[in-house]
Design a protein around this motif. Structure first.
Motif, PDB file in Angstrom:
ATOM      1  N   ASP A 149      -9.035  75.702  -7.242  1.00 29.20           N
ATOM      2  CA  ASP A 149      -9.967  75.598  -7.967  1.00 29.20           C
ATOM      3  C   ASP A 149     -11.355  75.416  -6.781  1.00 29.20           C
ATOM      4  O   ASP A 149     -11.247  74.729  -5.853  1.00 29.20           O
ATOM      5  CB  ASP A 149     -10.041  74.061  -8.691  1.00 29.20           C
ATOM      6  N   ALA A 150     -12.507  75.812  -7.380  1.00 26.08           N
ATOM      7  CA  ALA A 150     -13.617  75.737  -6.122  1.00 26.08           C
ATOM      8  C   ALA A 150     -14.105  74.517  -5.585  1.00 26.08           C
ATOM      9  O   ALA A 150     -14.363  74.131  -4.467  1.00 26.08           O
ATOM     10  CB  ALA A 150     -14.991  76.394  -6.841  1.00 26.08           C
ATOM     11  N   ARG A 151     -13.906  73.524  -6.587  1.00 27.89           N
ATOM     12  CA  ARG A 151     -14.152  72.161  -6.422  1.00 27.89           C
ATOM     13  C   ARG A 151     -13.231  71.484  -5.544  1.00 27.89           C
ATOM     14  O   ARG A 151     -13.690  70.576  -4.220  1.00 27.89           O
ATOM     15  CB  ARG A 151     -14.511  71.302  -7.644  1.00 27.89           C
ATOM     16  N   SER A 152     -12.102  71.768  -5.781  1.00 27.69           N
ATOM     17  CA  SER A 152     -11.055  71.442  -4.898  1.00 27.69           C
ATOM     18  C   SER A 152     -11.251  71.807  -3.368  1.00 27.69           C
ATOM     19  O   SER A 152     -11.050  70.947  -2.686  1.00 27.69           O
ATOM     20  CB  SER A 152      -9.333  71.683  -5.402  1.00 27.69           C
ATOM     21  N   VAL A 153     -11.371  73.044  -3.262  1.00 30.53           N
ATOM     22  CA  VAL A 153     -11.506  73.432  -1.990  1.00 30.53           C
ATOM     23  C   VAL A 153     -12.723  73.028  -1.094  1.00 30.53           C
ATOM     24  O   VAL A 153     -12.827  72.638  -0.127  1.00 30.53           O
ATOM     25  CB  VAL A 153     -11.708  75.217  -2.065  1.00 30.53           C
TER      26      VAL A 153
END
Length: 302
Positions: A149-153
């Motif tokens: 997930d973009a936010r997790s990265v």
């Protein structure tokens, strides 16, 4: 999600072949289920080594295997202007791409700024596998694609390490709510090195309530920002992409304006008082209040 222009070309850039082979037009189009829907690779009618990637019929990326400097979609050329201007020409960059698609912008940065270090967050690992197999990257490019997930990265990105964060996150044709908030933007600002920029591709139409809220959201985190879009989109005449750029230091508005005005698909750059007026009355999106970007109208991609 993007709109293409067959007349697009990167003036002044030198074409660089990937040398990596890849799918040929003689093999024809390809359709394959991936995590986010039905992925299609369609040969481009105007460029013999170029392919469009669509997910459930929504255009996502255009890649020219013979010329990675070619940016066929309007919004990608606007993001390309930011890649060109964030640092002196040719200087390697550290770039974090949130949303991968066919990796068009990562290819562009690698070709125009050799030795750049790039990380791409793409949650759809099946899509990444398809792109790597059919539209392979040059082996010399320092591009790492992470399935997540973009936010997790973004949350795991070390502070002050990135020259440019590009958010181009779409689930189908909509940006997920958790990637549109003040909290998300604060994470992006934290990742930026001194002098770094944040850029986001969004889509909206009509009275542009989502775009206005996104301007307010970025303005709650960054003191400097601008918006680049087709005048028809800004007037509410059609649904389309808008690119936002933000920084803690002044942006090169004059250079951006010249590049946007000379693009095959003319765009306008809004900033300063005009952008403040554009967002007047809009509330920043937060994790508690955010919603996904709007659904495109029926038939918008036909």
């Amino acid at each position: 999600m993007g709109r293409s222009s067959s007349r697009a070309a990167r003036g002044g850039e030198t074409a660089a072949a990937t040398g990596a082979g890849g799918r040929t037009h003689a093999q024809g189009p390809l359709s394959r289920p991936v995590g986010s829907g039905l992925a299609e690779l369609r040969p481009d009618r105007d460029r013999p080594a170029a392919w469009s990637l669509l997910i459930d019929g929504a255009p996502q990326s255009l890649v020219d295997l013979a010329d990675p400097t070619h940016l066929g979609f309007e919004y990608q050329r606007r993001l390309g202007h930011l890649i060109d201007l964030v640092a002196p020409p040719g200087r390697p960059l550290t770039v974090l791409h949130l949303g991968g698609g066919a990796l068009t912008l990562a290819r562009y940065a690698a070709a125009t700024r050799p030795r750049s270090r790039q990380q791409v967050a793409e949650i759809d690992t099946a899509l990444t596998e398809l792109v790597r197999a059919e539209l392979p990257l040059d082996r010399s490019w320092q591009i790492k694609v992470r399935g997540g997930d973009a936010r997790s990265v973004l949350e795991r990105t070390p502070e002050g390490t990135v020259d440019l964060v590009i958010t181009d996150v779409f689930s189908g044709a909509r940006t997920p709510a958790h990637c549109t908030t003040v909290e998300f933007t604060t994470l992006a600002a934290r990742a930026l090195a001194p002098g770094g920029w944040y850029a986001a591709n969004i889509a909206d139409g009509g009275a542009l309530p989502f775009a206005r809220s996104q301007v307010a959201t970025l303005g709650a985190v960054f003191p400097e920002l601008c918006l680049i879009a087709d005048p028809a989109v800004l007037r509410g005449k059609r649904f389309g992409n808008l690119v936002l750029a933000a920084a803690h230091t002044p942006l090169p508005i004059a250079d951006l304006t010249r590049r946007a005005a000379s693009d095959p698909a003319h765009a306008r750059v809004e900033h300063g008082r005009a952008l403040t007026d554009f967002a007047a009355g809009a509330a920043p999106a937060t994790d508690a209040t955010a919603a996904p970007s709007p659904e495109p109208p029926p038939g918008v991609f036909r």
